[in-house]
Design an enzyme around this catalytic site. Structure first.
Site, PDB file in Angstrom:
ATOM      1  N   HIS A 146      51.669 -15.895  71.518  1.00  0.00           N
ATOM      2  CA  HIS A 146      52.565 -16.816  72.580  1.00  0.00           C
ATOM      3  C   HIS A 146      54.366 -16.914  72.903  1.00  0.00           C
ATOM      4  O   HIS A 146      55.214 -17.016  73.303  1.00  0.00           O
ATOM      5  CB  HIS A 146      52.988 -18.672  70.962  1.00  0.00           C
ATOM      6  CG  HIS A 146      52.953 -19.467  71.224  1.00  0.00           C
ATOM      7  ND1 HIS A 146      53.814 -19.760  72.931  1.00  0.00           N
ATOM      8  CD2 HIS A 146      52.489 -20.924  71.137  1.00  0.00           C
ATOM      9  CE1 HIS A 146      53.922 -21.058  71.905  1.00  0.00           C
ATOM     10  NE2 HIS A 146      53.580 -21.529  71.936  1.00  0.00           N
ATOM     11  N   ASP A 165      39.504 -26.337  86.123  1.00  0.00           N
ATOM     12  CA  ASP A 165      37.737 -26.402  86.545  1.00  0.00           C
ATOM     13  C   ASP A 165      37.487 -25.117  86.926  1.00  0.00           C
ATOM     14  O   ASP A 165      38.235 -24.625  87.678  1.00  0.00           O
ATOM     15  CB  ASP A 165      38.002 -27.556  87.639  1.00  0.00           C
ATOM     16  CG  ASP A 165      36.915 -27.497  88.573  1.00  0.00           C
ATOM     17  OD1 ASP A 165      35.206 -27.414  88.188  1.00  0.00           O
ATOM     18  OD2 ASP A 165      36.606 -28.074  89.531  1.00  0.00           O
TER      19      ASP A 165
END
Length: 331
Positions: A58, A275
């Site tokens: 992170h 995608d």
């Protein structure tokens, strides 16, 4: 390669059934104990579908940055030569905040206090699904009550925070906190470029007494959250300059207690648009980060359903059923 189909495991609808140790990258062995910044594992199932397991540090990016990375990966997988949004380093945008205000009459901040004792409770997991029609009904109630609009996040956060507070049954005078992290890219002048993938968020801490929140209507709870959000630009500006904030405490160190609820909104980060050539993902789930920090991910319902799925680890076993009952009363 898994020898079963995704349909046979119900597309991991039951989060507690997910074999994380099989779907996430193995622990990286390094003699110098260095850990990779990003690890990924693709597990292909007998049906041809696959699960992408991702672990990232992170410190190098926030949720928006991680989604930018995955979307770029998907574009490369679909044959694009360059990502639609090219990454931008731009880490010089934010100066290190000074430890105190430039004002002469402001004393130096106190020394850091030691961490609180570790709690002895264990938080239970619960999924709470809120279909789109129920979210729209909550928005309608707020609009008719106030003449104003509220966002999906505000509607869900207000109903969930109130329900949890009622479920855990604290003393009326007990202070409860709601903490969520707001994207601050547009609060800078000039705003950060679209390709910035580092961390740029600021915690919004909402405080109220247990009694006030339990007795508040849904619309009143939304207004409490909206009032806190309205202070974000000024509080963020103070933090940049090193000036004292409204409550005086470190905004990145909210109380880690059962009275604090952390919410993280995933629905608008961009994970749902990734995608790799077969369309968007059916299901996105987090890894439970802690069994002692009350938290919930505000995600999306698995496709083709529309709405919000709250993926929560925020109550003890004794409070799990009361929480679910409180949420059911809303609809």
């Amino acid at each position: 390669m898994a020898d079963c189909t995704l349909e046979s495991v119900d597309y991991f609808e039951d989060v507690m059934s997910i074999p994380y140790d099989e779907l996430l990258p193995c622990e990286f062995q390094d003699p110098e104990r260095r850990e990779p910044l990003v690890q990924m594992q693709v597990t292909r199932f007998a049906c041809g579908g696959f699960v992408m397991g991702l672990i990232f540090c992170h410190s190098i990016c926030d949720g928006l940055g991680a989604a930018l990375f995955l979307n770029a990966l998907g574009e490369f997988a679909r044959g694009l030569k360059r990502p639609a949004i090219e990454p931008v380093w731009y880490r010089h945008f934010f100066p290190t905040p000074t430890s105190q205000s430039k004002s002469d009459n402001v004393s130096a901040p106190p020394l850091p206090i030691p961490p609180p004792p570790m709690p002895n409770y264990q938080l239970q997991h619960a999924n709470i699904d809120i279909p789109l029609e129920d979210i729209n009904e909550l928005k309608r109630i707020f609009r008719e009550s106030t003449g104003r609009n509220c966002s999906t996040f505000e509607a869900v956060a207000a109903s969930f925070w109130s329900s949890r507070t009622r479920a855990i049954g604290l003393k009326p005078e007990t202070e409860v906190c709601l903490v969520f992290f707001a994207n601050c890219r547009q609060l800078l002048d000039p705003p950060l470029p679209d390709g910035f993938y580092g961390n740029c968020f600021f915690p919004v801490t909402v405080k109220a007494s247990s009694e006030l929140l339990q007795e508040a209507s849904f619309s009143d709870a939304v207004k409490i959250i909206q009032e806190a959000k309205e202070k974000l630009p000024s509080e963020f500006e103070k933090f940049k300059k090193g000036d004292p904030l409204e409550h005086g405490a470190d905004p990145f160190a909210p109380p880690l207690a059962y009275t604090t609820l952390f919410l993280s909104e995933w629905g608008r980060l961009g994970f749902n648009q990734v995608d790799y050539g077969w369309g968007p993902p059916m299901h996105i789930v987090p890894i439970q980060g802690s069994s002692i920090i009350p938290a919930s991910i505000v995600g999306s319902l698995p496709l083709p359903r529309k709405g919000v799925r709250l993926m929560t680890w925020c109550v003890e076993k004794a409070h799990r059923r009361p929480l679910l009952d409180q949420m059911a009363k809303l609809f």
